[in-house]
Design an enzyme around this catalytic site. Structure first.
Site: not given
Ligand code: GLC
Length: 743
Positions: A276, A298-300, A302
């Site tokens: 990220h 993004t993922d959760i 991150d």
């Protein structure tokens, strides 16, 4: 008044009169004119994605709206996206209708929301949704039409409630069987992952049955997530760039070339970089080299992970700078608004420009325009009325039946004639085991919350073989000698034993393990069944190849069923009874021992072979292994030429496959290419083409593979395709032919 300000005033006046006019015209004009009147807060709200738990009454995924919290989210923070809920159709309908209505009617610019969901194996967060086998099983069908089926039914059942953004498919290449998300991947082969992923995305984003609604898929998790060095979820991956280009890039590149609208970023770290925060991965590789133009989410949480887990940034503000500078567009903030504050501070400090922010906002608005959300963001009763659950479940059953792999069969299956069957194990009488993880809840909803109409393996087998012929034993695993003796005493009264064993559902880091070997209680159950002296059938219900090597040699038959979905019990039963001839093949290597997990394309250690007969067994069952109730004979592999002598010519390879057994069957024909000599070491072989067809008893079909120069090339560490003169081999069904390439 400057020209710009005058333009903005006119646009603003227009907006007040009729917002629609702002959205008229060519997309780029619409977007530019909209962005030109947006405040910074409104822009940053579009880049923020919040979890439903922040706007539901009880803070869970169940859909009872907390209107006060929601108004705060959209009016104070201008949030443009939400994710993740789980409820029945009516609740989804009411919830999405309410939040879109408030967003469109009670905000200045009336920008609709985009809602994300993890419908990773069917409409799995809608209580009555049809559940399919997870991707690892789906890949074992070696039939991209099955991936299209899954995508189409998922779209048909998802679109009615206004869920426009599906965080699927996973395109990570499942090289590491310890990884707890292996079952979410299409297996260990890059060609198969790319082919299945492309089929899924194409069907999901172009589904005529739901027109005019449009949906977005999401290629995830970019990149290098699936080969963690220690096997744990989100633990570091170390992948040389040449290997990244050869094995991990292809499924994403194929998806980007196919026009997938969004990508989700890998939570983990790759080669010492938190993904990220990596400008190389998220700008140079993702945008410049691979040409992705859509939304990068993004993922959760991150950005927080950059501080809390990767420790690449001291503060969240610095992490925010890092991630935006690297190239993310939308932050899956989930339950905090700090992101907005930090970006504003960074802009005030001139470390982030409005131009950079506008680039992300424009991508997000483009996505909303592309999905028709500005025209109609609401759920559709008409689409809901078209959902045909029975038909969709029939399709799920078809997919499961094509995905189940018959790994071993010592003339026991199919179970013909009436027999007394003892059935036991964690999957024997469980709907939760059939659907597996990500089914009505993250780790799979409890038994009582699974669909009432679903069958378990027990009820399906009782239906098929007769209730008096199927004796359900209570044992799910054996931990004591008393349990062992009790099980043996009961099982001995039957003619044969069916054990549904494996792993109870798990998700992400909750599935981290230290040993690939099956849990001891499962092995003990197998040992006890073997001890009875009765024939034993093992049905593997697991998300990855858990080891049972000793027991595998002593049982009569083994099926890999994974988590086969809503009609998984019927699918397994139809294969046990012979109503369906199994046609699945392994999309992953089933290891022989925990210490050696070796994908099929590994390079054999020449030393062992050169100096002595290599006695080390590489796997319990190889990639591409799968038995049928019939036999297929491969003959007459022919090449149209033995030389490709320039970069345009191709060679046509053909092979004849005959059904020499006693029942009709489908056969997946897998074509591999081996590069005999390479400037860098080349894999043992790589799958380059797969085709599946029904071959009736006694009939013969010719299968064709057109070998192109690009099938012979490989990427160097910079991703430059290298095509070298030299000797190559094409292999199919155990037959091999050599040919040469010469520029
Ligand atoms: C999870 C997963 C990702 C999923 C996202 C939203 O952490 O890594 O695959 O799409 O959160 O639920």
């Amino acid at each position: 008044m400057t020209k710009n300000k005058c333009l903005n005033l006119c646009l603003f006046v227009l907006l007040v009169i009729s917002p629609k006019c702002l959205y008229a015209g060519a997309p780029s004009t619409r977007i530019d004119s909209l962005v030109s009147v947006m405040t910074l807060d409104e822009k940053l709200g579009q880049m923020t994605q919040m979890c439903f738990s922040t706007i539901t009454l009880d803070g869970s995924k169940s859909l009872d709206l907390n209107v006060e919290n929601f108004r705060d989210a959209i009016q104070r923070y201008h949030v443009g996206s939400f994710l993740s809920g789980s409820d029945n159709y009516e609740k989804w309908f009411a919830f999405i209708t309410a939040i879109q209505k408030l967003a469109v009617e009670e905000t200045r610019l009336k920008i609709p929301l985009i809602i994300g969901i993890d419908h990773v194996h069917g409409a799995n967060y809608i209580n009555e949704g049809t559940i399919f086998p997870h991707n690892l099983m789906l890949a074992c069908s070696f039939n991209s039409a099955m991936a299209q089926n899954v995508a189409r039914v998922t779209a048909i059942e998802t679109a009615p409630v206004g869920l426009s953004w599906n965080f699927a498919p996973v395109l990570d290449v499942g090289k590491n069987p310890y990884w707890p998300r292996l079952y979410e991947t299409f297996g260990e082969d890059p060609y198969l992952c790319a082919t299945m992923g492309k089929a899924y995305i194409q069907a999901y984003e172009n589904c005529p049955e739901i027109a005019p609604a449009k949906l977005s898929a999401c290629a995830k998790h970019f990149i290098g997530y699936s080969d963690p060095k220690y096997g744990y979820d989100r633990s570091p991956s170390e992948i040389p760039m040449q290997a990244l280009w050869e094995y991990f890039v292809p499924p994403f590149k194929t998806a980007f070339d196919g026009g997938v609208k969004t990508v989700m970023i890998n939570s983990g770290e790759l080669n010492g970089e938190a993904v990220h925060g990596s400008k190389f991965l998220l700008d140079t590789l993702l945008r410049q080299r691979l040409g992705f133009k859509g939304v990068a989410v993004t993922d959760i949480k991150d950005i927080e992970r950059l501080v809390m887990m990767h420790h690449t940034n001291e503060t969240q503000k610095e992490g925010t700078f890092r991630a935006i500078d690297a190239g993310i567009d939308m932050y899956m903030a989930c339950n905090a608004y700090d992101f907005i504050r930090y970006v504003k501070e960074l802009m005030a400090e001139r470390r982030l420009s409005e131009q950079r922010i506008d680039a992300s906002v424009k991508r997000i608005l483009q996505l909303k325009f592309d999905l028709g959300l500005f025209d109609n963001p609401y759920p559709s009763r008409e689409l809901l009325s078209k959902v045909n659950k029975e038909k969709n479940q029939d399709i799920s059953q078809l997919v499961a039946e094509e995905s189940i792999v018959l790994l071993k069969n010592e003339n026991l299956l199919p179970l013909l004639g009436t027999k007394k069957i003892a059935l036991a194990g964690i999957g024997a009488n469980s709907k939760k085991m059939m659907n597996g993880p990500w089914s009505y809840d993250w780790m799979g909803a409890s038994e009582e919350l699974q669909p009432a109409t679903m069958k378990t393996l027990y009820t399906a087998m009782a239906n098929e073989f007769g209730a008096k012929h199927v004796n359900l034993l209570s044992a799910e695993g054996i931990n004591t000698d008393k349990e062992r003796r009790k099980f043996i005493c009961q099982a001995k009264k039957s003619d044969l034993i069916v054990l549904a064993v494996g792993e109870k559902p798990y998700s992400e880091f909750m599935g981290n393990i230290n040993d690939l070997t099956l849990d001891q209680d499962q092995l003990n159950l197998m040992d006890a069944a073997i001890e009875t002296g009765k024939p034993v059938v093992i049905v593997l219900m697991e998300g990855r190849p858990r080891l049972f090597t000793q027991q595998a040699s002593k049982v009569s038959a083994i099926l890999f069923a994974g988590y086969p979905g809503t009609r998984g019990a019927e699918a397994i039963t139809n294969i046990l009874s012979g109503k369906v001839n199994p046609s699945g093949k392994l999309a992953f290597t089933y290891p022989f021992s925990a210490g050696h997990v070796i994908p099929y394309y590994y390079k054999p250690s020449e030393f062992n072979i050169y100096w002595r007969e290599d006695k080390t067994q590489k796997n319990l069952f190889p990639f591409g292994h799968g038995l049928s109730y019939t036999q297929f004979e491969y003959t007459d592999l022919q090449l149209s030429d033995t030389l490709i002598n320039n970069s345009s010519q191709t060679i046509t390879a053909t092979v004849k496959v005959k059904n020499i057994g006693s029942v009709d069957g489908q056969e997946a024909v897998l074509w591999y290419i081996s590069d005999e000599i390479g400037t860098i070491t080349r894999p043992n072989k790589l799958l380059k083409h797969a085709e599946k067809a029904l071959i009736p008893v006694g009939e013969q079909k010719t299968f064709t593979f057109t070998i192109r120069p690009q099938d012979l090339a490989y990427p160097d560490k910079n991703g430059v395709q290298i095509l070298e003169n030299g000797k190559f081999k094409v292999s199919v069904g155990g037959l091999v032919k050599e040919f040469n390439f010469k520029k």
